[in-house]
Scaffold this motif. Structure first.
Motif, PDB file in Angstrom:
ATOM      1  N   LEU A   1       0.826  -1.209   0.000  1.00  0.00           N
ATOM      2  CA  LEU A   1       0.000   0.000   0.000  1.00  0.00           C
ATOM      3  C   LEU A   1       0.862   1.263   0.000  1.00  0.00           C
ATOM      4  N   ALA A   2       1.783   1.356   0.960  1.00  0.00           N
ATOM      5  CA  ALA A   2       2.610   2.565   1.088  1.00  0.00           C
ATOM      6  C   ALA A   2       3.829   2.253   1.940  1.00  0.00           C
ATOM      7  N   PHE A   3       4.919   2.955   1.677  1.00  0.00           N
ATOM      8  CA  PHE A   3       6.085   2.873   2.540  1.00  0.00           C
ATOM      9  C   PHE A   3       5.859   3.754   3.764  1.00  0.00           C
ATOM     10  N   ASN A   4       6.186   3.210   4.933  1.00  0.00           N
ATOM     11  CA  ASN A   4       5.992   3.924   6.182  1.00  0.00           C
ATOM     12  C   ASN A   4       7.283   3.828   7.000  1.00  0.00           C
ATOM     13  N   THR A   5       8.083   4.864   7.148  1.00  0.00           N
ATOM     14  CA  THR A   5       7.743   6.262   6.928  1.00  0.00           C
ATOM     15  C   THR A   5       9.017   7.033   6.614  1.00  0.00           C
ATOM     16  N   LEU A   6       8.888   8.086   5.824  1.00  0.00           N
ATOM     17  CA  LEU A   6       9.974   9.037   5.595  1.00  0.00           C
ATOM     18  C   LEU A   6       9.835  10.128   6.656  1.00  0.00           C
ATOM     19  N   CYS A   7      10.768  10.141   7.602  1.00  0.00           N
ATOM     20  CA  CYS A   7      10.576  10.961   8.807  1.00  0.00           C
ATOM     21  C   CYS A   7      11.165  12.373   8.704  1.00  0.00           C
ATOM     22  N   PHE A   8      10.390  13.329   9.235  1.00  0.00           N
ATOM     23  CA  PHE A   8      10.852  14.667   9.595  1.00  0.00           C
ATOM     24  C   PHE A   8      11.441  15.431   8.413  1.00  0.00           C
ATOM     25  N   PHE A   9      10.549  15.840   7.509  1.00  0.00           N
ATOM     26  CA  PHE A   9      11.010  16.427   6.240  1.00  0.00           C
ATOM     27  C   PHE A   9      11.158  17.941   6.277  1.00  0.00           C
ATOM     28  N   ASN A  10      10.485  18.637   7.171  1.00  0.00           N
ATOM     29  CA  ASN A  10      10.452  20.106   7.116  1.00  0.00           C
ATOM     30  C   ASN A  10      11.341  20.750   8.181  1.00  0.00           C
ATOM     31  N   ASN A  11      11.742  22.011   7.901  1.00  0.00           N
ATOM     32  CA  ASN A  11      12.526  22.805   8.850  1.00  0.00           C
ATOM     33  C   ASN A  11      13.773  22.073   9.325  1.00  0.00           C
ATOM     34  N   ARG A  12      14.475  21.452   8.386  1.00  0.00           N
ATOM     35  CA  ARG A  12      15.715  20.745   8.705  1.00  0.00           C
ATOM     36  C   ARG A  12      16.909  21.586   8.272  1.00  0.00           C
TER      37      ARG A  12
ATOM     38  N   ILE B   1       4.678   7.566   2.667  1.00  0.00           N
ATOM     39  CA  ILE B   1       4.155   8.394   3.753  1.00  0.00           C
ATOM     40  C   ILE B   1       5.321   9.144   4.386  1.00  0.00           C
ATOM     41  N   THR B   2       5.111  10.437   4.623  1.00  0.00           N
ATOM     42  CA  THR B   2       6.127  11.242   5.299  1.00  0.00           C
ATOM     43  C   THR B   2       5.494  11.966   6.473  1.00  0.00           C
ATOM     44  N   VAL B   3       6.264  12.167   7.529  1.00  0.00           N
ATOM     45  CA  VAL B   3       5.740  12.841   8.715  1.00  0.00           C
ATOM     46  C   VAL B   3       6.535  14.112   8.988  1.00  0.00           C
ATOM     47  N   PRO B   4       5.872  15.116   9.585  1.00  0.00           N
ATOM     48  CA  PRO B   4       6.538  16.391   9.870  1.00  0.00           C
ATOM     49  C   PRO B   4       7.511  16.279  11.034  1.00  0.00           C
ATOM     50  N   THR B   5       8.401  17.220  11.081  1.00  0.00           N
ATOM     51  CA  THR B   5       9.402  17.271  12.143  1.00  0.00           C
ATOM     52  C   THR B   5       8.747  17.539  13.497  1.00  0.00           C
ATOM     53  N   VAL B   6       9.288  16.910  14.531  1.00  0.00           N
ATOM     54  CA  VAL B   6       8.807  17.130  15.894  1.00  0.00           C
ATOM     55  C   VAL B   6       9.877  17.843  16.710  1.00  0.00           C
ATOM     56  N   ASP B   7       9.418  18.436  17.811  1.00  0.00           N
ATOM     57  CA  ASP B   7      10.310  19.089  18.779  1.00  0.00           C
ATOM     58  C   ASP B   7      11.105  20.255  18.199  1.00  0.00           C
ATOM     59  N   LEU B   8      10.507  21.008  17.289  1.00  0.00           N
ATOM     60  CA  LEU B   8      11.142  22.247  16.842  1.00  0.00           C
ATOM     61  C   LEU B   8      11.118  23.271  17.977  1.00  0.00           C
ATOM     62  N   LYS B   9      12.160  24.051  18.087  1.00  0.00           N
ATOM     63  CA  LYS B   9      12.251  25.029  19.167  1.00  0.00           C
ATOM     64  C   LYS B   9      11.965  26.434  18.647  1.00  0.00           C
ATOM     65  N   LYS B  10      10.861  27.025  19.113  1.00  0.00           N
ATOM     66  CA  LYS B  10      10.513  28.416  18.813  1.00  0.00           C
ATOM     67  C   LYS B  10      10.547  28.721  17.320  1.00  0.00           C
ATOM     68  N   VAL B  11       9.805  27.947  16.566  1.00  0.00           N
ATOM     69  CA  VAL B  11       9.652  28.186  15.131  1.00  0.00           C
ATOM     70  C   VAL B  11       8.211  28.590  14.885  1.00  0.00           C
ATOM     71  N   THR B  12       7.998  29.686  14.176  1.00  0.00           N
ATOM     72  CA  THR B  12       6.636  30.176  13.978  1.00  0.00           C
ATOM     73  C   THR B  12       5.847  29.256  13.043  1.00  0.00           C
TER      74      THR B  12
ATOM     75  N   LYS C   1       5.841  27.515   5.451  1.00  0.00           N
ATOM     76  CA  LYS C   1       6.677  27.861   4.299  1.00  0.00           C
ATOM     77  C   LYS C   1       7.663  26.737   3.994  1.00  0.00           C
ATOM     78  N   SER C   2       8.314  26.199   5.026  1.00  0.00           N
ATOM     79  CA  SER C   2       9.272  25.116   4.822  1.00  0.00           C
ATOM     80  C   SER C   2       8.577  23.869   4.292  1.00  0.00           C
ATOM     81  N   ALA C   3       7.420  23.528   4.870  1.00  0.00           N
ATOM     82  CA  ALA C   3       6.704  22.326   4.441  1.00  0.00           C
ATOM     83  C   ALA C   3       6.307  22.408   2.978  1.00  0.00           C
ATOM     84  N   VAL C   4       5.806  23.560   2.557  1.00  0.00           N
ATOM     85  CA  VAL C   4       5.391  23.725   1.160  1.00  0.00           C
ATOM     86  C   VAL C   4       6.593  23.605   0.229  1.00  0.00           C
ATOM     87  N   LYS C   5       7.668  24.279   0.576  1.00  0.00           N
ATOM     88  CA  LYS C   5       8.874  24.253  -0.264  1.00  0.00           C
ATOM     89  C   LYS C   5       9.420  22.828  -0.381  1.00  0.00           C
ATOM     90  N   CYS C   6       9.538  22.144   0.745  1.00  0.00           N
ATOM     91  CA  CYS C   6      10.095  20.783   0.729  1.00  0.00           C
ATOM     92  C   CYS C   6       9.195  19.832  -0.038  1.00  0.00           C
TER      93      CYS C   6
END
Length: 277
Positions: free
Chosen positions: A63-74, A102-113, A119-124
């Motif tokens: 069905l899908a590969f699980n998972t490509l982790c933490f793609f944004n704000n890297r 399947i990809t999941v967003p980054t966790v535990d970002l520090k003080k990112v608006t 913006k990062s998610a869309v670009k990536c």
């Protein structure tokens, strides 16, 4: 409606080989291979061509590969590693006939608006979507229903998908994560069902919103999530994928015989499916 099994559901006592065997034995139509352990462990003793041959000769399909982790704000260096993983999954997908990552967003970002996250998610995702398209693949973003996740509600995820605006970039709707941070059915009702690529079926104990952890997941129908409302809304917005995938991370279930997990999982999942489809 087809039923898939996510490998995470039998994480401690199974393997990709065993999961494939049990999928076939208990009548699951598809499987979500795990790229963190399932496929790498399989490749220690097999080749990707052997896995491709298995899928070609059996009813069960990927069905899908699980998972490509933490793609944004890297960092630039870490993001390049994400793209390398993406290309590897695309190569595997081309071999075995798996069309979705399947990809999941980054966790535990520090003080990112929120604006910087968006913006990062869309670009990536635009870049990732272009790479995936080279292989005829899709990217499916799974928002994570926890305060530490940078994208943690359906509404936020849908806003990103709208701005990416690519046919091969959509959403994974995990019922647990939908409930986890109080995502709204009204937001789901405004979405395009054709952009919901993957649906994870599960339920949860009734802990306060914002405090749930993966270990709180339970069999579908045994918890507090209004699964019927989610599925009825998906039907109204034109969701067309015709498969749901059972995904649980319950420690008690890890201790069970995988045969029992597959058998009970099928019974519990089909009860929910039959009510709605």
């Amino acid at each position: 409606m087809k039923l898939s099994m996510n490998q995470a559901t039998c994480l401690e006592k199974s393997s990709l080989e065993k999961d494939l065997e049990l999928c076939e034995k208990y009548g699951y139509d598809m499987i979500e291979p795990r790229t963190m352990d399932g496929i790498p462990n399989y490749l220690k003793n097999h080749t990707i061509d052997e896995l491709a041959a298995w899928f070609k000769s059996h009813k069960v399909k990927p069905l899908a590969f699980n998972t490509l982790c933490f793609f944004n704000n890297r960092t630039p260096e870490d993001y390049q590693k994400v793209l390398q993983e993406l290309r590897q999954m695309c190569e595997w997908g081309k071999k075995i006939g798996c069309k979705t990552i399947i990809t999941v967003p980054t966790v535990d970002l520090k003080k990112v608006t929120r604006q910087e996250i968006h913006k990062s998610a869309v670009k990536c995702l635009k870049e990732m979507g272009e790479i995936a398209a080279e292989y005829g693949m899709r990217i499916s973003v799974e928002f994570i229903g926890h305060p530490a996740a940078s994208i943690n509600t359906f509404g936020e995820a849908w806003s990103v998908i709208e701005d990416v605006d690519m046919d091969n970039v959509g959403i994974t709707l995990d019922c647990f994560h939908f409930h986890g941070m109080g995502s709204k059915l009204e937001d789901l009702a405004k979405a395009d069902g054709k952009k919901i690529f993957i649906v994870h079926l599960n339920d949860t104990e009734d802990f306060p919103i914002g405090s749930l952890l993966d270990e709180d997941r339970v069999w579908p129908g045994d918890g507090c999530i209004d699964l019927d409302a989610i599925f009825q809304t998906l039907k109204k917005i034109g969701w067309q994928e015709d498969v749901v995938s059972l995904e649980l991370f319950r420690p008690e279930y890890y201790k069970m015989d995988p045969e029992d997990v597959y058998r009970i999982g099928k019974e519990k999942s089909e009860a929910v499916i039959k009510r709605n489809f």
